[in-house]
Design an enzyme around this catalytic site. Structure first.
Site, PDB file in Angstrom:
ATOM      1  CG  HIS A  20      -1.847   1.192   1.537  1.00 27.15           C
ATOM      2  ND1 HIS A  20      -2.923   1.589   0.442  1.00 27.15           N
ATOM      3  CD2 HIS A  20      -1.822   1.872   2.343  1.00 27.15           C
ATOM      4  CE1 HIS A  20      -3.565   2.492   0.550  1.00 27.15           C
ATOM      5  NE2 HIS A  20      -2.820   3.257   2.077  1.00 27.15           N
ATOM      6  CG  ASP A  28      11.524   7.346 -21.898  1.00 23.74           C
ATOM      7  OD1 ASP A  28      12.798   7.020 -21.153  1.00 23.74           O
ATOM      8  OD2 ASP A  28      11.103   8.423 -22.243  1.00 23.74           O
ATOM      9  CG  HIS A  99      11.425  15.243 -16.948  1.00 20.51           C
ATOM     10  ND1 HIS A  99      10.682  13.992 -16.755  1.00 20.51           N
ATOM     11  CD2 HIS A  99      12.796  15.021 -16.967  1.00 20.51           C
ATOM     12  CE1 HIS A  99      11.685  12.906 -17.002  1.00 20.51           C
ATOM     13  NE2 HIS A  99      12.975  13.749 -17.265  1.00 20.51           N
ATOM     14  CE1 TYR A 121      11.122  15.534 -20.469  1.00 17.44           C
ATOM     15  CE2 TYR A 121      10.294  16.342 -22.602  1.00 17.44           C
ATOM     16  CZ  TYR A 121      11.260  16.192 -21.584  1.00 17.44           C
ATOM     17  OH  TYR A 121      12.193  17.179 -21.704  1.00 17.44           O
ATOM     18  CB  ALA A 122       6.539   7.696 -22.373  1.00 19.89           C
ATOM     19  CG  ASN A 123      10.110   8.311 -18.281  1.00 19.11           C
ATOM     20  OD1 ASN A 123      10.474   7.313 -18.959  1.00 19.11           O
ATOM     21  ND2 ASN A 123      10.517   9.682 -18.426  1.00 19.11           N
TER      22      ASN A 123
END
Length: 129
Positions: A20, A28, A99, A121-123
């Protein structure tokens, strides 16, 4: 022998340790290496697998409470790309932050899954519910 769901034993081991409010990063292909957290590298070639594909696989084993992405994702990607990522997170509150601030959260994660994603910036950081 596992026949369905996630087959990667290292990834299953990582997921089994998340509790939890713990967090997990899906990155990426170009995301920096963080030596202080466990990294499972699933990258095969450019674009394989993608962040949304990994997220779809995780959703069967991982209860998501919320997620974070970099604000720069919005400025650097098309509406269609943004929609695909938001659809992959359907029902999960998503927050965008600079970022630089996003990267400050990374060392607190239980682990990082590296993909072959080429979208800028797909993280994302996922918090367990």
């Amino acid at each position: 022998m596992l026949k369905t769901g996630i087959l990667n034993p290292a990834l299953l081991h990582l997921l089994a340790r998340i509790r939890h409010t713990n967090t997990l990063v899906i990155s990426d292909r170009g995301f920096p290496f963080w030596p202080q957290i466990e990294t499972i590298d699933l990258s095969l070639i450019d674009g394989v697998p993608t962040v949304p594909q990994v997220l779809a696989a995780l959703r069967g084993n991982f209860v998501l409470g919320r997620a974070w992405m970099a604000q720069e994702f919005l400025a650097n990607n098309t509406d269609a790309t943004q929609a695909a990522f938001k659809n992959a997170l359907a029902g999960v509150p998503l927050e965008f932050e600079p970022h630089v601030d996003f990267k400050k959260r990374v060392p607190h994660a239980i682990g990082l899954i590296r993909t072959g994603e080429t979208v800028q910036y797909a993280n994302m950081i996922l918090e367990s519910a």
